[in-house]
Design an enzyme around this catalytic site. Structure first.
Site, PDB file in Angstrom:
ATOM      1  N   ASP A  56      39.849  35.001  37.471  1.00 21.60           N
ATOM      2  CA  ASP A  56      40.612  36.058  38.153  1.00 21.60           C
ATOM      3  C   ASP A  56      41.894  36.260  37.350  1.00 21.60           C
ATOM      4  O   ASP A  56      41.883  36.105  36.144  1.00 21.60           O
ATOM      5  CB  ASP A  56      40.883  35.660  39.610  1.00 21.60           C
ATOM      6  CG  ASP A  56      41.038  36.858  40.541  1.00 21.60           C
ATOM      7  OD1 ASP A  56      41.869  37.731  40.221  1.00 21.60           O
ATOM      8  OD2 ASP A  56      40.354  36.932  41.575  1.00 21.60           O
ATOM      9  N   HIS A  63      41.197  38.744  35.102  1.00 15.04           N
ATOM     10  CA  HIS A  63      41.282  40.114  35.623  1.00 15.04           C
ATOM     11  C   HIS A  63      42.532  40.810  35.101  1.00 15.04           C
ATOM     12  O   HIS A  63      42.549  42.032  34.950  1.00 15.04           O
ATOM     13  CB  HIS A  63      41.273  40.099  37.150  1.00 15.04           C
ATOM     14  CG  HIS A  63      39.912  39.848  37.718  1.00 15.04           C
ATOM     15  ND1 HIS A  63      39.674  39.787  39.074  1.00 15.04           N
ATOM     16  CD2 HIS A  63      38.716  39.649  37.116  1.00 15.04           C
ATOM     17  CE1 HIS A  63      38.389  39.561  39.278  1.00 15.04           C
ATOM     18  NE2 HIS A  63      37.791  39.466  38.111  1.00 15.04           N
TER      19      HIS A  63
END
Length: 557
Positions: free
Chosen positions: A298, A332
């Site tokens: 992430d 991300h």
């Protein structure tokens, strides 16, 4: 004074507008003093885990031995607790003041996959008070603590995490299912247990509500994954040298800490790891993050300060932060602010960092309901390679989905409606971004504010960007893009500006033949200046559509 003049008369002569915008860019560059981060220090006395009954054989559970050694070191006024060569299996470790837990190069600290070792405790999840399983490493209200060395800390996160089928090959998916666990009704997500699936089906499972206790969440306990390391309200914290990997949820979560140093860490997670963030700095003050490497599932390096009302009530911004000389591979976002930034963020420096393959490079995200003010962000010398999404993104319509759609997915269109400004309205302002080099991205620059709260006062200067698409600016004001070299595959338009005001694009250099340089849309657009642009390969300089007014755009040589 300058800002009031600009906003008060957007249709004044272009020369006056230009002078005001250039003056603003100079004003934004006046940085506050950088923080001095106080460092932890420890006596040279060393305690060894084996002396407290520990065994590094990968079978013996060392929870009691490690915690006893830490308690003894703290009781004697401080010491180093050494984890020497071996595979040290453990349950939750609780740090104490004045202790340096040192992991040697030949050591692995592996946390147990037996969920019974982790009791439900009062904790915090994504910016809100919540019941969660006890963190593998934790500490609260401590001073002068450290985790150092060059060994490995492994959170055994695969035992906890759900996995999306879309992130697996067919053979990987079949192997995962055959290992046990359950899948949801659509066969899209694998869960390690029935309890984990039940938790996923509840709205905000584990979030504290009046009258609830830990007993109310026992049936979904498996779903309430812990972050690997959480230090709460601690002072003079050092994390240095070790590899932190395979977390059940976030890897590193300093919360409301002061004088935090994170140095020379390798932080890892599988790319598909749900909520597998690298470093989430939440409501902390005086922070240094340097010479670290992240490769996670992430966000890589992320700034937070609480979610919605809980964050606003806490009222603790993350402030006085220096982030330098770091590398982020898969994530991300390389450097991220938000989306849980309801307590605000300010006075943050990011410099000399490289992002290689991150979904988005610089990622600033929020949404209505958060509130919070993010300001005084200074970014310099950033390199990016192979960015699947935007190189630089500001988005005030954040939704909790992957930033780059997977195969078969599509981004949902945003419905633009102006709403009243309240304490729930987030704000982004005063960003200075300089010397950015991008080789490969889907889009170079993307700014999207709210109709009731535009993104304000952003300077992006000296950038060389190679991307599929160029620049898009929506609902923004007082924006300066200066000396941007842009090699875009899609040439119509290179720059799109919608419902924005007081935007200066100066010294834009298109590299490839360009059909349309700038398109202006929206009846609210005004005070847009295009100046000193290289138009040798440009077929059409401008186009106004979507109710844009003719006098909203000025083009100067």
């Amino acid at each position: 004074m300058i800002r009031k003049k600009i906003k008060g008369d957007s249709f004044r002569p272009a020369a006056v507008l230009l002078l005001g915008l250039l003056s603003l860019s100079s004003l934004w560059a006046q940085e506050p003093a950088r923080p001095i981060v106080q460092q932890a220090s420890f006596p040279k006395d060393t305690l060894f885990i084996a002396d407290f009954g520990g065994k590094g054989d990968g079978q013996f559970l060392n929870t009691e031995a490690i915690n006893s050694a830490i308690a003894a070191a703290s009781a004697k006024g401080g010491a180093v607790v050494s984890l020497p060569a071996g595979l040290w299996l453990s349950g939750p470790i609780e740090m104490k003041s004045n202790v340096n837990l040192h992991i040697s190069r030949e050591a692995i600290l592996l946390f147990s996959d037996d969920f019974n070792q982790y009791k439900l405790v009062e904790s915090n999840w994504e910016g809100e008070p919540a019941w969660r399983n006890q963190n593998p490493i934790s500490g609260k209200n401590l001073e002068n603590i450290a985790i150092t060395g060059t060994g490995i800390i492994d959170g055994n996160g695969g035992a906890w995490r759900m996995v999306k089928r879309s992130k697996m090959t067919e053979s990987q998916w079949k192997k995962l299912i055959s290992s046990g666990g359950v899948v949801d009704s659509k066969s899209n997500i694998w869960y390690p247990s029935e309890g984990s699936l039940r938790g996923a089906q509840q709205k905000k499972a584990g979030v504290m509500r009046p009258g609830t206790t830990a007993a109310d969440f026992q049936d979904v306990k498996d779903f309430l994954r812990p972050n690997l390391l959480v230090f709460t309200q601690c002072k003079r914290v050092l994390l240095e040298g070790v590899t932190i990997q395979n977390s059940p949820a976030w890897n590193l979560h300093p919360l409301m800490c002061e004088d935090l140093t994170v140095r020379k860490l390798l932080v890892r997670n599988p790319w598909y790891a749900q909520n597998g963030d690298g470093l989430d700095i939440e409501s902390c003050k005086n922070v240094l993050v340097e010479d670290c490497t992240f490769d996670v599932g992430d966000d890589g390096i992320c700034i937070k300060s609480g979610r919605d009302k809980a964050g606003r009530d806490r009222g603790m911004p993350t402030e006085n932060v220096i982030i330098r000389n770091n590398i982020v591979y898969h994530a991300h976002g390389g450097f991220v602010i938000g989306s849980e930034m309801s307590g605000g963020a300010r006075n943050i420096w990011v410099e000399n960092c490289s992002f290689i393959g991150t979904d988005i490079g610089l990622r600033f995200k929020t949404t209505r309901g958060r509130g919070g003010l993010v300001e005084n962000i200074f970014i310099n010398n950033i390199n990016m390679v192979d960015i699947p999404g935007e190189a630089i993104l500001f988005d005030m319509y954040y939704a909790a989905v992957d930033p780059v759609p997977l195969v078969g997915e599509q981004k949902q269109a945003v419905t633009v409606v102006k709403r009243p400004v309240t304490e729930e309205t987030p704000r982004f302002q005063n960003f200075v971004i300089r010397n950015v080099h991008v080789h490969g991205a889907d889009k170079g620059i993307f700014l999207r504010g709210l109709p009731e709260m535009p993104i304000k006062n952003v300077l992006i200067e000296h950038a060389q960007i190679s991307a599929k698409k160029g620049i898009e600016i929506m609902e923004a004001s007082d924006i300066v893009l200066k000396d941007i070299t842009l090699a875009s595959q899609e040439s119509s338009p290179l720059v799109h500006i919608d419902n924005s005001e007081n935007v200066l694009v100066e010294g834009l250099k298109p590299v490839n033949p360009t059909d349309l340089l700038i398109e202006l849309t929206g009846e609210s657009s005004k005070g847009i200046v295009l100046r000193a642009t290289d138009v040798q390969q440009v077929k059409q300089q401008s186009r106004l559509s979507g109710n844009a007014k003719k006098n909203a755009l000025t083009i100067k040589p």
